[in-house]
Write a protein that holds these residues in place. Structure first.
Motif, PDB file in Angstrom:
ATOM      1  N   TYR A  90      66.231  49.623   2.631  1.00 14.67           N
ATOM      2  CA  TYR A  90      66.036  48.560   3.610  1.00 14.67           C
ATOM      3  C   TYR A  90      66.197  49.104   5.027  1.00 14.67           C
ATOM      4  CZ  TYR A  90      66.548  45.662  -0.595  1.00 14.67           C
ATOM      5  OH  TYR A  90      66.406  45.112  -1.845  1.00 14.67           O
ATOM      6  N   LEU A  91      67.394  49.508   5.400  1.00 13.25           N
ATOM      7  CA  LEU A  91      67.605  50.027   6.752  1.00 13.25           C
ATOM      8  C   LEU A  91      66.818  51.313   6.988  1.00 13.25           C
ATOM      9  CD1 LEU A  91      69.103  49.905   9.474  1.00 13.25           C
ATOM     10  CD2 LEU A  91      70.958  51.199   8.398  1.00 13.25           C
ATOM     11  N   GLY A  92      66.925  52.257   6.070  1.00 18.42           N
ATOM     12  CA  GLY A  92      66.283  53.552   6.260  1.00 18.42           C
ATOM     13  C   GLY A  92      64.767  53.469   6.328  1.00 18.42           C
ATOM     14  N   TYR A  93      64.167  52.766   5.373  1.00 18.95           N
ATOM     15  CA  TYR A  93      62.712  52.675   5.370  1.00 18.95           C
ATOM     16  C   TYR A  93      62.200  51.902   6.587  1.00 18.95           C
ATOM     17  CZ  TYR A  93      62.469  54.405   0.506  1.00 18.95           C
ATOM     18  OH  TYR A  93      62.543  55.177  -0.638  1.00 18.95           O
ATOM     19  N   CYS A  94      62.925  50.866   7.003  1.00 12.88           N
ATOM     20  CA  CYS A  94      62.500  50.123   8.191  1.00 12.88           C
ATOM     21  C   CYS A  94      62.571  50.999   9.445  1.00 12.88           C
ATOM     22  CB  CYS A  94      63.365  48.874   8.371  1.00 12.88           C
ATOM     23  SG  CYS A  94      62.821  47.460   7.385  1.00 12.88           S
ATOM     24  N   LEU A  95      63.624  51.790   9.571  1.00 14.31           N
ATOM     25  CA  LEU A  95      63.717  52.667  10.735  1.00 14.31           C
ATOM     26  C   LEU A  95      62.628  53.732  10.721  1.00 14.31           C
ATOM     27  CD1 LEU A  95      67.576  53.059  11.160  1.00 14.31           C
ATOM     28  CD2 LEU A  95      65.978  51.961  12.745  1.00 14.31           C
ATOM     29  N   ARG A  96      62.155  54.123   9.544  1.00 10.13           N
ATOM     30  CA  ARG A  96      61.050  55.080   9.504  1.00 10.13           C
ATOM     31  C   ARG A  96      59.755  54.457  10.028  1.00 10.13           C
ATOM     32  NH1 ARG A  96      63.661  58.290   5.530  1.00 10.13           N
ATOM     33  NH2 ARG A  96      62.988  57.229   3.649  1.00 10.13           N
ATOM     34  N   ILE A  97      59.574  53.160   9.780  1.00 17.90           N
ATOM     35  CA  ILE A  97      58.422  52.478  10.387  1.00 17.90           C
ATOM     36  C   ILE A  97      58.578  52.474  11.903  1.00 17.90           C
ATOM     37  CG2 ILE A  97      57.177  50.290  10.595  1.00 17.90           C
ATOM     38  CD1 ILE A  97      58.033  49.671   7.697  1.00 17.90           C
ATOM     39  N   TRP A  98      59.765  52.113  12.372  1.00 20.96           N
ATOM     40  CA  TRP A  98      60.040  52.077  13.809  1.00 20.96           C
ATOM     41  C   TRP A  98      59.819  53.450  14.453  1.00 20.96           C
ATOM     42  CZ3 TRP A  98      60.920  48.876  17.774  1.00 20.96           C
ATOM     43  CH2 TRP A  98      61.601  49.351  18.903  1.00 20.96           C
ATOM     44  N   ASP A  99      60.263  54.512  13.775  1.00 20.42           N
ATOM     45  CA  ASP A  99      60.193  55.867  14.328  1.00 20.42           C
ATOM     46  C   ASP A  99      58.857  56.559  14.067  1.00 20.42           C
ATOM     47  OD1 ASP A  99      62.793  55.851  15.386  1.00 20.42           O
ATOM     48  OD2 ASP A  99      63.670  56.447  13.463  1.00 20.42           O
ATOM     49  N   CYS A 139      70.821  33.179   5.168  1.00 20.02           N
ATOM     50  CA  CYS A 139      72.141  32.705   5.599  1.00 20.02           C
ATOM     51  C   CYS A 139      72.472  31.382   4.904  1.00 20.02           C
ATOM     52  CB  CYS A 139      72.162  32.541   7.119  1.00 20.02           C
ATOM     53  SG  CYS A 139      73.740  31.978   7.774  1.00 20.02           S
ATOM     54  N   ARG A 140      71.487  30.503   4.824  1.00 20.14           N
ATOM     55  CA  ARG A 140      71.689  29.193   4.218  1.00 20.14           C
ATOM     56  C   ARG A 140      71.570  29.234   2.697  1.00 20.14           C
ATOM     57  NH1 ARG A 140      71.468  24.792   7.626  1.00 20.14           N
ATOM     58  NH2 ARG A 140      70.759  23.491   5.912  1.00 20.14           N
ATOM     59  N   THR A 141      70.653  30.027   2.175  1.00 17.69           N
ATOM     60  CA  THR A 141      70.373  29.970   0.742  1.00 17.69           C
ATOM     61  C   THR A 141      71.203  30.945  -0.088  1.00 17.69           C
ATOM     62  OG1 THR A 141      68.547  31.541   0.962  1.00 17.69           O
ATOM     63  CG2 THR A 141      68.007  29.191   1.141  1.00 17.69           C
ATOM     64  N   LEU A 142      71.635  32.057   0.519  1.00 18.26           N
ATOM     65  CA  LEU A 142      72.375  33.071  -0.230  1.00 18.26           C
ATOM     66  C   LEU A 142      73.784  33.310   0.306  1.00 18.26           C
ATOM     67  CD1 LEU A 142      69.618  35.791  -0.830  1.00 18.26           C
ATOM     68  CD2 LEU A 142      70.445  34.066  -2.434  1.00 18.26           C
ATOM     69  N   GLY A 143      74.114  32.728   1.441  1.00 24.01           N
ATOM     70  CA  GLY A 143      75.419  32.992   2.020  1.00 24.01           C
ATOM     71  C   GLY A 143      75.557  34.411   2.540  1.00 24.01           C
ATOM     72  N   ALA A 144      74.427  35.042   2.887  1.00 20.04           N
ATOM     73  CA  ALA A 144      74.437  36.403   3.424  1.00 20.04           C
ATOM     74  C   ALA A 144      74.207  36.361   4.933  1.00 20.04           C
ATOM     75  CB  ALA A 144      73.356  37.243   2.755  1.00 20.04           C
ATOM     76  N   ALA A 145      74.679  37.368   5.622  1.00 20.92           N
ATOM     77  CA  ALA A 145      74.532  37.431   7.075  1.00 20.92           C
ATOM     78  C   ALA A 145      73.137  37.960   7.430  1.00 20.92           C
ATOM     79  CB  ALA A 145      75.608  38.316   7.687  1.00 20.92           C
ATOM     80  N   ALA A 146      72.172  37.061   7.373  1.00 21.65           N
ATOM     81  CA  ALA A 146      70.765  37.412   7.629  1.00 21.65           C
ATOM     82  C   ALA A 146      70.338  38.523   6.665  1.00 21.65           C
ATOM     83  CB  ALA A 146      70.543  37.807   9.082  1.00 21.65           C
ATOM     84  N   VAL A 147      69.191  39.134   6.936  1.00 23.60           N
ATOM     85  CA  VAL A 147      68.769  40.280   6.119  1.00 23.60           C
ATOM     86  C   VAL A 147      69.380  41.554   6.692  1.00 23.60           C
ATOM     87  CG1 VAL A 147      66.661  39.361   5.083  1.00 23.60           C
ATOM     88  CG2 VAL A 147      66.601  40.266   7.413  1.00 23.60           C
ATOM     89  N   GLU A 148      69.079  42.675   6.053  1.00 26.04           N
ATOM     90  CA  GLU A 148      69.771  43.924   6.369  1.00 26.04           C
ATOM     91  C   GLU A 148      69.464  44.433   7.774  1.00 26.04           C
ATOM     92  OE1 GLU A 148      69.351  43.281   2.092  1.00 26.04           O
ATOM     93  OE2 GLU A 148      67.860  43.353   3.712  1.00 26.04           O
ATOM     94  N   VAL A 149      68.259  44.190   8.255  1.00 24.10           N
ATOM     95  CA  VAL A 149      67.831  44.724   9.550  1.00 24.10           C
ATOM     96  C   VAL A 149      67.667  43.558  10.523  1.00 24.10           C
ATOM     97  CG1 VAL A 149      66.070  46.076  10.754  1.00 24.10           C
ATOM     98  CG2 VAL A 149      66.705  46.664   8.409  1.00 24.10           C
ATOM     99  N   LEU A 150      68.618  43.413  11.430  1.00 22.17           N
ATOM    100  CA  LEU A 150      68.627  42.273  12.345  1.00 22.17           C
ATOM    101  C   LEU A 150      67.748  42.576  13.556  1.00 22.17           C
ATOM    102  CD1 LEU A 150      70.038  39.435  12.505  1.00 22.17           C
ATOM    103  CD2 LEU A 150      71.603  40.509  14.143  1.00 22.17           C
TER     104      LEU A 150
END
Length: 251
Positions: A90-99, A139-150
């Motif tokens: 999640y974090l790593g692959y998204c940052l590769r798109i960014w970079d 946040c509402r449906t899973l009780g998680a703090a948004a998704v991994e990449v804010l």
């Protein structure tokens, strides 16, 4: 690498990487994410490719993480196992798109939800169909703090991001255009053709100049705290998996 859950094609100077699980609303399984990252690396390595499009086959860009796979394969992960898995895919692959040194364009039709929102919004540019929408309801449906990449406050503004995440509501194409989150909105039937025109226009520019310009623009965001804020939130997201709220929803 042969691909089973994405489609990878080269059209002149444009590489196209499509989520290809339309029967699953292009839910992002571990296989799909691995294949997408591999195809991105191939497009970067191909000197003939000057622009990269990320899209989706069928009526939706992506419904986000494959939750069924997650429940089946990773429900009993330790903290360390979950962290390692999500940091990479999640974090790593998204940052590769960014970079990515080449310009990337998300071509969004229908839903871009949660993990799909992340992938689309880590691209340099977004072109939407007029029936597209974005959502991050976890946040509402899973009780998680948004998704991994804010990435949310960086692409829609702080107050809009709070409204979006606190309510779990959908942001449709016209609103996304007004807030500056997407660059262009076109009729759904014309999305593929208009995406190619857009990508070809960008691909016609001198590639080294585009690469340097992108590096400078991304550095502006990094100097404002972009990368540090994403990495800090990732740890917060992981912590939220340990809450009683999240455990209750999972159970």
């Amino acid at each position: 690498m042969s691909y089973s859950q994405i489609e990878y094609s080269i059209l002149g100077a444009v590489a196209r990487i499509d989520h290809a699980r339309p029967e699953m609303r292009n839910a992002e399984s571990s296989v799909l994410l691995d294949e997408m990252d591999d195809a991105l690396s191939a497009a970067i390595a191909n000197d003939d490719v000057r622009a990269i499009v990320i899209g989706g086959k069928g009526p939706h860009f992506s419904a986000g993480h494959d939750l069924k796979e997650g429940q089946m394969k990773r429900a009993n992960f330790t903290v360390e196992q979950r962290y390692e898995y999500e940091e990479k895919r999640y974090l790593g692959y998204c940052l590769r798109i960014w970079d990515c040194p080449k310009p990337t364009i998300a071509s969004v039709r229908g839903a871009a939800i949660a993990g799909g929102f992340m992938v689309a919004n880590m691209c340099d540019l977004i072109i939407d169909s007029d029936d597209a929408f974005f959502a991050d309801p976890v946040c509402r449906t899973l009780g998680a703090a948004a998704v991994e990449v804010l990435v949310h406050p960086w692409v829609m503004g702080l107050r809009a991001a709070k409204d979006f995440l606190f309510t779990g509501r959908r942001v449709y194409a016209d609103e996304a255009l007004r807030m500056g989150m997407v660059n262009r909105v076109v009729p759904s039937a014309e999305l593929d053709a208009e995406t190619m025109k857009y990508a070809e226009e960008i691909a016609s520019a001198p590639p080294f100049a585009i690469k340097l310009t992108k590096r400078s623009l991304n550095r502006v965001a990094d100097q404002q705290g972009f990368r540090n804020s994403l990495q800090a939130h990732f740890d917060t997201h992981e912590l939220s998996h340990m809450s009683q709220e999240f455990q209750a929803v999972r159970d």
